[in-house]
Scaffold this active site. Structure first.
Site, short mmCIF file in Angstrom:
data_model
loop_
_atom_site.label_atom_id
_atom_site.label_comp_id
_atom_site.label_asym_id
_atom_site.label_seq_id
_atom_site.Cartn_x
_atom_site.Cartn_y
_atom_site.Cartn_z
N ASP A 16 0.37 3.01 7.50
CA ASP A 16 -0.74 2.73 6.57
C ASP A 16 -1.80 1.86 7.24
O ASP A 16 -1.49 1.00 8.07
CB ASP A 16 -0.18 2.03 5.32
CG ASP A 16 -1.20 1.99 4.19
OD1 ASP A 16 -2.03 2.92 4.11
OD2 ASP A 16 -1.17 1.05 3.40
N HIS A 18 -7.81 8.05 11.05
CA HIS A 18 -6.68 8.98 11.10
C HIS A 18 -6.49 9.51 12.53
O HIS A 18 -5.36 9.65 13.00
CB HIS A 18 -6.88 10.13 10.11
CG HIS A 18 -6.97 9.67 8.69
ND1 HIS A 18 -6.10 8.75 8.15
CD2 HIS A 18 -7.83 10.00 7.68
CE1 HIS A 18 -6.42 8.53 6.87
NE2 HIS A 18 -7.47 9.26 6.57
N LEU A 34 15.11 12.55 20.68
CA LEU A 34 14.63 11.89 19.46
C LEU A 34 14.42 12.94 18.39
O LEU A 34 13.74 13.95 18.62
CB LEU A 34 13.30 11.17 19.73
CG LEU A 34 12.63 10.55 18.50
CD1 LEU A 34 13.42 9.33 18.00
CD2 LEU A 34 11.19 10.13 18.80
C1 IPE Z 1 1.28 5.77 1.86
O1 IPE Z 1 0.05 5.15 2.02
C2 IPE Z 1 1.24 7.18 2.35
C3 IPE Z 1 1.10 7.36 3.80
C4 IPE Z 1 1.05 6.41 4.70
C5 IPE Z 1 1.06 8.73 4.24
P1 IPE Z 1 -1.05 5.15 0.87
O2 IPE Z 1 -2.24 4.48 1.44
O3 IPE Z 1 -1.24 6.51 0.31
O4 IPE Z 1 -0.36 4.23 -0.23
P2 IPE Z 1 -1.02 3.37 -1.41
O5 IPE Z 1 -2.03 4.25 -2.10
O6 IPE Z 1 -1.65 2.18 -0.77
O7 IPE Z 1 0.13 2.97 -2.27
C1 IPE Z 2 -2.57 5.97 5.98
O1 IPE Z 2 -3.74 5.23 6.10
C2 IPE Z 2 -2.78 7.43 6.30
C3 IPE Z 2 -2.63 8.32 5.15
C4 IPE Z 2 -2.31 7.94 3.94
C5 IPE Z 2 -2.84 9.72 5.39
P1 IPE Z 2 -4.74 5.13 4.89
O2 IPE Z 2 -5.69 6.27 4.94
O3 IPE Z 2 -4.01 4.97 3.60
O4 IPE Z 2 -5.52 3.80 5.24
P2 IPE Z 2 -5.95 2.64 4.24
O5 IPE Z 2 -4.70 2.17 3.56
O6 IPE Z 2 -6.92 3.24 3.28
O7 IPE Z 2 -6.54 1.61 5.13
MG MG Z 3 -3.33 3.36 2.61
#
Ligand code: IPE
Ligand code: IPE
Ligand code: MG
Length: 249
Positions: free
Chosen positions: A23, A40, A134
């Site tokens: 995240d 990303h 892995l």
């Molecule tokens: C969790 O992160 C999903 C992934 C890392 C793929 P999110 O960014 O979607 O989670 P929330 O919305 O902060 O709970």
């Molecule tokens: C996690 O990073 C990747 C996915 C959920 C695909 P985020 O896109 O949720 O990044 P933040 O949390 O908004 O910074």
């Molecule tokens: Mg996120």
């Protein structure tokens, strides 16, 4: 009944299975005045570092959260960009991953994906099936609640008696040890519907690093923190050994 697990004092200090909520990509990009999609893309490099780090540290199983069942609620252009990125990464990285000894598996509901992405997923799984250094599981359109429901449906269809063990056999990743360690980057202290069933006794580790910043050093810190945890699985702390007692006296 005899306990099935041991504390870390006797078990290996290296997790047999690490799960990661990757995240913070969006915030990493926004801080740099870049579009979220750039975060990303840099997140893919962090995943490649994580794979190398797990191989170097002899971690046999890694499960990463790449797209949740709730991530469809993001703006359409971000969702489109993520799906396109998955296609590009599969086209570009599958052969290199197999060369590193990585066996790929994708968990989650594939119904929503287009034929091109499904074909790439299937060939990545087939082409890497002989690898065993892995096991890399990628959770794509995955939700812990979806997983429990699909397992319950499969169990009901099988006609087996409904027991905890029978349901467990139908959950995703049932053939692998449950995660010993779950790492979430990005500073949030929540699970966001990842592996709800499988992490009942997993050690949780939260890092304030944003995912594109996560590197081998951060992985080593998480594994070191795991090695210091005492896992009790509902039991009691281990009594100090007589050698410990002698040192204290
Ligand atoms: C969790 O992160 C999903 C992934 C890392 C793929 P999110 O960014 O979607 O989670 P929330 O919305 O902060 O709970
Ligand atoms: C996690 O990073 C990747 C996915 C959920 C695909 P985020 O896109 O949720 O990044 P933040 O949390 O908004 O910074
Ligand atoms: Mg996120």
């Amino acid at each position: 009944m005899a306990p099935k697990h041991k504390t870390n004092k006797t078990a290996s200090a290296v997790p047999r299975h690490i799960a990661v909520v990757m995240d913070g990509n969006g915030r990493w990009a926004t801080k740099r005045l870049l579009p979220r999609g750039a975060g990303h893309k840099f997140g893919v490099d962090a995943l490649k570092r994580l794979v190398r780090g797990c191989i170097a540290q002899h971690v046999p199983v890694l499960t990463v959260f790449a797209f949740s069942s709730e991530n469809w609620s993001r703006p359409a252009d971000e969702v489109r960009g993520l799906l396109e990125l998955f296609v590009q990464v599969l086209q570009r990285e599958t052969a290199e991953l197999a060369a590193q000894g990585v066996r790929l598996r994708f968990v989650g509901c594939r119904d929503a994906f287009d034929a091109r992405l499904i074909a790439l997923i299937e060939s990545a799984e087939a082409d890497s099936a002989a690898q065993c250094r892995l096991q890399l599981n990628v959770a794509l359109n995955y939700g812990g609640r979806w997983d429990i429901v699909q397992a319950a449906q499969a169990l009901a269809a099988s006609g087996e008696p409904f027991t905890e063990q029978a349901l467990a056999r139908h959950m995703c990743l049932a053939d692998l040890p449950p995660p010993d360690l779950l790492i979430r980057t990005g500073g949030e202290r929540r699970l966001s519907n990842f592996l709800l069933w499988q992490i009942a006794y997993t050690e949780l580790y939260f890092s304030d690093l944003l995912w594109p910043e996560f590197d081998e050093k951060a992985l080593a810190a998480a594994i070191a923190a795991f090695a210091r945890r005492e896992r009790r699985f509902g039991g009691v702390p281990q009594a100090p050994s007589s050698a410990d007692g002698l040192r204290v006296a």
